[in-house]
Design a protein around this motif. Structure first.
Motif, PDB file in Angstrom:
ATOM      1  N   ASP A   8       0.839  -1.219   0.000  1.00  0.00           N
ATOM      2  CA  ASP A   8       0.000   0.000   0.000  1.00  0.00           C
ATOM      3  C   ASP A   8       0.866   1.258   0.000  1.00  0.00           C
ATOM      4  N   ARG A   9       1.912   1.245   0.860  1.00  0.00           N
ATOM      5  CA  ARG A   9       2.798   2.426   0.935  1.00  0.00           C
ATOM      6  C   ARG A   9       3.560   2.612  -0.379  1.00  0.00           C
ATOM      7  N   PHE A  10       3.989   1.505  -1.006  1.00  0.00           N
ATOM      8  CA  PHE A  10       4.668   1.604  -2.308  1.00  0.00           C
ATOM      9  C   PHE A  10       3.768   2.320  -3.313  1.00  0.00           C
TER      10      PHE A  10
ATOM     11  N   GLU B 291       1.423   4.366  -2.704  1.00  0.00           N
ATOM     12  CA  GLU B 291       1.267   5.768  -2.303  1.00  0.00           C
ATOM     13  C   GLU B 291       2.502   6.579  -2.700  1.00  0.00           C
ATOM     14  N   VAL B 292       3.690   6.051  -2.358  1.00  0.00           N
ATOM     15  CA  VAL B 292       4.946   6.768  -2.610  1.00  0.00           C
ATOM     16  C   VAL B 292       5.170   6.971  -4.113  1.00  0.00           C
ATOM     17  N   THR B 293       4.799   5.968  -4.920  1.00  0.00           N
ATOM     18  CA  THR B 293       5.009   6.074  -6.373  1.00  0.00           C
ATOM     19  C   THR B 293       3.888   6.831  -7.083  1.00  0.00           C
ATOM     20  N   GLY B 294       2.837   7.184  -6.329  1.00  0.00           N
ATOM     21  CA  GLY B 294       1.720   7.921  -6.937  1.00  0.00           C
ATOM     22  C   GLY B 294       0.863   7.071  -7.855  1.00  0.00           C
ATOM     23  N   THR B 295       0.940   5.741  -7.708  1.00  0.00           N
ATOM     24  CA  THR B 295       0.133   4.841  -8.548  1.00  0.00           C
ATOM     25  C   THR B 295      -1.347   4.999  -8.224  1.00  0.00           C
ATOM     26  N   ILE B 296      -1.638   5.246  -6.956  1.00  0.00           N
ATOM     27  CA  ILE B 296      -3.025   5.423  -6.497  1.00  0.00           C
ATOM     28  C   ILE B 296      -3.161   6.809  -5.881  1.00  0.00           C
ATOM     29  N   ASP B 297      -4.243   7.529  -6.230  1.00  0.00           N
ATOM     30  CA  ASP B 297      -4.512   8.838  -5.604  1.00  0.00           C
ATOM     31  C   ASP B 297      -4.814   8.646  -4.125  1.00  0.00           C
ATOM     32  N   LYS B 298      -4.477   9.668  -3.343  1.00  0.00           N
ATOM     33  CA  LYS B 298      -4.738   9.614  -1.885  1.00  0.00           C
ATOM     34  C   LYS B 298      -6.209   9.326  -1.595  1.00  0.00           C
ATOM     35  N   ARG B 299      -7.121   9.919  -2.392  1.00  0.00           N
ATOM     36  CA  ARG B 299      -8.558   9.766  -2.106  1.00  0.00           C
ATOM     37  C   ARG B 299      -9.041   8.343  -2.392  1.00  0.00           C
ATOM     38  N   ASN B 300      -8.346   7.620  -3.295  1.00  0.00           N
ATOM     39  CA  ASN B 300      -8.748   6.244  -3.610  1.00  0.00           C
ATOM     40  C   ASN B 300      -8.032   5.196  -2.769  1.00  0.00           C
TER      41      ASN B 300
ATOM     42  N   ASP C 285      17.177   9.280  -9.063  1.00  0.00           N
ATOM     43  CA  ASP C 285      18.335  10.005  -9.617  1.00  0.00           C
ATOM     44  C   ASP C 285      18.033  10.539 -11.017  1.00  0.00           C
ATOM     45  N   GLY C 286      16.793  11.013 -11.200  1.00  0.00           N
ATOM     46  CA  GLY C 286      16.410  11.627 -12.476  1.00  0.00           C
ATOM     47  C   GLY C 286      16.068  10.643 -13.583  1.00  0.00           C
ATOM     48  N   VAL C 287      16.145   9.338 -13.291  1.00  0.00           N
ATOM     49  CA  VAL C 287      15.841   8.323 -14.317  1.00  0.00           C
ATOM     50  C   VAL C 287      14.506   7.660 -13.992  1.00  0.00           C
ATOM     51  N   PRO C 288      13.544   7.633 -14.945  1.00  0.00           N
ATOM     52  CA  PRO C 288      12.253   6.975 -14.662  1.00  0.00           C
ATOM     53  C   PRO C 288      12.394   5.449 -14.749  1.00  0.00           C
ATOM     54  N   TYR C 289      11.834   4.763 -13.764  1.00  0.00           N
ATOM     55  CA  TYR C 289      11.862   3.294 -13.736  1.00  0.00           C
ATOM     56  C   TYR C 289      10.447   2.741 -13.692  1.00  0.00           C
ATOM     57  N   SER C 290      10.282   1.569 -14.291  1.00  0.00           N
ATOM     58  CA  SER C 290       9.003   0.855 -14.235  1.00  0.00           C
ATOM     59  C   SER C 290       9.189  -0.324 -13.277  1.00  0.00           C
ATOM     60  N   LEU C 291       8.461  -0.295 -12.168  1.00  0.00           N
ATOM     61  CA  LEU C 291       8.605  -1.319 -11.129  1.00  0.00           C
ATOM     62  C   LEU C 291       7.385  -2.237 -11.148  1.00  0.00           C
ATOM     63  N   ASN C 292       7.606  -3.517 -11.412  1.00  0.00           N
ATOM     64  CA  ASN C 292       6.517  -4.498 -11.371  1.00  0.00           C
ATOM     65  C   ASN C 292       6.596  -5.269 -10.059  1.00  0.00           C
ATOM     66  N   LEU C 293       5.602  -5.055  -9.203  1.00  0.00           N
ATOM     67  CA  LEU C 293       5.569  -5.717  -7.893  1.00  0.00           C
ATOM     68  C   LEU C 293       4.521  -6.823  -7.912  1.00  0.00           C
ATOM     69  N   ILE C 294       4.849  -7.979  -7.290  1.00  0.00           N
ATOM     70  CA  ILE C 294       3.834  -9.007  -7.049  1.00  0.00           C
ATOM     71  C   ILE C 294       3.718  -9.201  -5.546  1.00  0.00           C
ATOM     72  N   ASP C 295       2.535  -8.901  -4.997  1.00  0.00           N
ATOM     73  CA  ASP C 295       2.280  -9.121  -3.570  1.00  0.00           C
ATOM     74  C   ASP C 295       1.889 -10.590  -3.396  1.00  0.00           C
TER      75      ASP C 295
ATOM     76  N   GLY D 294       5.095   4.831   6.994  1.00  0.00           N
ATOM     77  CA  GLY D 294       5.728   5.219   5.734  1.00  0.00           C
ATOM     78  C   GLY D 294       7.211   5.514   5.876  1.00  0.00           C
ATOM     79  N   GLU D 295       7.744   5.433   7.098  1.00  0.00           N
ATOM     80  CA  GLU D 295       9.162   5.717   7.338  1.00  0.00           C
ATOM     81  C   GLU D 295      10.034   4.671   6.627  1.00  0.00           C
ATOM     82  N   GLY D 296      11.008   5.141   5.862  1.00  0.00           N
ATOM     83  CA  GLY D 296      11.969   4.237   5.219  1.00  0.00           C
ATOM     84  C   GLY D 296      11.461   3.531   3.968  1.00  0.00           C
ATOM     85  N   VAL D 297      10.220   3.798   3.539  1.00  0.00           N
ATOM     86  CA  VAL D 297       9.652   3.069   2.392  1.00  0.00           C
ATOM     87  C   VAL D 297      10.344   3.466   1.088  1.00  0.00           C
ATOM     88  N   ALA D 298      10.642   4.772   0.943  1.00  0.00           N
ATOM     89  CA  ALA D 298      11.307   5.242  -0.287  1.00  0.00           C
ATOM     90  C   ALA D 298      12.680   4.590  -0.436  1.00  0.00           C
TER      91      ALA D 298
END
Length: 450
Positions: free
Chosen positions: A23-25, A27-36, A67-77, A166-170
């Motif tokens: 969930d925090r991932f 949030e931090v990556t902006g994949t889901i809006d705060k309201r959703n 570091d200024g480079v966009p990455y695509s992260l595929n996570l499987i929970d 959310g501490e340390g998640v980034a």
């Protein structure tokens, strides 16, 4: 660009905070809006939300700039319960790295070790992370020592975070980018190879498969072949989960996403099969998965005899979504026609019954669960017996073998004596003892065959 793709999953013991960290991932990556945002966002089934457990693996794609480079992260929970280990092992085959999450207040537990072994079998890059450091009883030093003993890593390799605050998640996301290798680049002309690691049935779209592309690319309207079943289909749609399905034009090497087949025959799409293009396709399939062995067997019969066909269709659809399920037709003089089903454990059986009731409106009668026995008859014929009715006459039995397990028991030091007495009474064979930590509150891992 596959250099900017990272595929990873989160593995941990039950309730060590996998879904909360996911969930925090998001949030931090902006994949889901705060309201959703809501708790356990990746746990899509009602039963998962109610029980607070993960039952199904769930992929999601996140975008993150480091570091200024966009990455695509595929996570499987992934799930934590031992009954759903097959979900974990399938997830691990689709990724290059794993976040090994440990609750700092509980330390290393049974499924921490079980899931770690599965990840090491796949040669994945392991990132050790201590979670729940915000708890007052969190013991970071002791749990770090246990992890260092288990992994042989340095103290500096272990990250700390709190999925709740959310501490340390980034820093965990940054470690995934820095430590997990990108997908291997393959020859684009070698043809499409994609591994099916999950699937489900949709009344409108037919069978929808979750895939990991390991070579070539797949586009809409392409003709594809499933190499194991030899079935062919036209690709109606491809895309990724974010976490809702989002349609893409193409899925390329390294991508994790979904493939809409339109197929109505459930047996034509199997988990572990390889998808390739019908024209100029791959020559050899991917290795796939080891067949899972059921641990517990139970007879499943409809309460109403007329519901047998509905039960058969429902079990077929559940099998598509739950690859660890085993079933074969069975007839009982008392209960009529039904199925002998194999499960990985009692929780698996319970969830199966609950899903039949909720998703298909079926009420079933389940017989007392039993295990399978290996019987050798006097004429040297061998048979596997899954129910007492199938046991042959005593006179014709040469010998019977029961299931034998390798068991690791983790216990605080003061309970070692009592635990060993209990296991010995159950005819367990002692192998050896390992100590996970030193100092006060030391814990041991006892290895047994029983």
């Amino acid at each position: 660009m596959s250099e900017n793709i990272r595929n990873f999953c989160i593995i941990a013991h039950i309730d060590h905070g996998k879904s909360t960290l996911a969930d925090r991932f998001l949030e931090v990556t902006g994949t889901i809006d705060k309201r959703n945002m809501k708790a356990q966002l990746l746990d899509q089934m009602d039963i998962e939300q109610e029980r607070g457990i993960t039952i199904k693996l769930q992929p999601v794609r996140m975008q993150y700039t480091h570091d200024g480079v966009p990455y695509s992260l595929n996570l499987i929970d992934t799930p934590g319960h031992v009954d759903f280990t097959y979900e974990v092992s399938r997830s691990l085959a689709a990724v290059e790295g794993a976040v090994l999450l440990v609750d700092a207040s509980q330390g290393v537990q049974a499924q921490t070790i079980g899931n770690l072994y599965l990840a090491l079998e796949q040669n994945l890059k392991i990132i050790p992370v201590l979670n729940k450091i915000d708890l007052p009883n969190a013991d970071v030093d002791k749990t770090s020592a246990e992890l260092m003993h288990l992994l042989g890593c340095e103290r500096a390799d272990i990250l700390t975070c709190s999925g709740k605050t959310g501490e340390g998640v980034a820093s965990v996301l940054e470690a995934v980018i820095d430590r997990v290798p990108p997908p291997q680049t393959t020859n684009v002309d070698a043809g499409l190879q994609a591994l099916i690691f999950d699937s489900f049935y949709d009344d409108y779209k037919g069978v929808v498969a979750s895939i990991r592309v390991t070579g070539g690319s797949i586009k809409k309207k392409q003709k594809v072949t499933f190499m194991g079943t030899k079935a062919t289909a036209e690709v109606l749609d491809v895309g990724h989960y974010a976490p809702k399905p989002i349609s893409d034009d193409t899925l390329e090497n390294g991508h994790i996403g979904y493939l809409v087949t339109g197929l109505k025959e459930l047996g034509e799409v199997r988990v572990g099969d390889t998808v390739t293009t019908t024209v100029n396709g791959a020559v050899a399939p991917l290795p796939g998965y080891k067949e899972v062995k059921p641990m517990v067997f139970a007879g499943v019969f409809p309460q109403e005899g007329d519901d047998y066909n509905a039960l058969r269709d429902a079990v077929d659809k559940l099998k598509l979504n739950d690859s660890a399920l085993f079933y074969e037709p069975e007839h009982s003089q008392a209960l009529g026609f039904g199925f002998r089903c194999g499960f990985l454990g009692m929780l698996h059986l319970e969830i199966f019954q609950e899903r039949l009731r909720r998703e298909f409106g079926l009420h079933i009668i389940a017989t007392v669960p039993s295990v399978a026995y290996h019987v050798t008859k006097t004429n040297r014929e061998e048979m596997i017996v899954k129910s007492p009715q199938a046991l042959p006459d005593v006179q014709s039995i040469l010998h019977i073998e029961e299931p034998w397990m390798t068991v690791d028991i983790i216990t605080p030091q003061e309970y070692i004596g009592n635990t060993m007495t209990l296991v010995t009474e159950r005819k367990g064979e002692y192998v050896n003892t390992e100590y996970l930590s030193t100092g006060a509150g030391q814990r041991a891992m006892l290895h047994y065959h029983m």
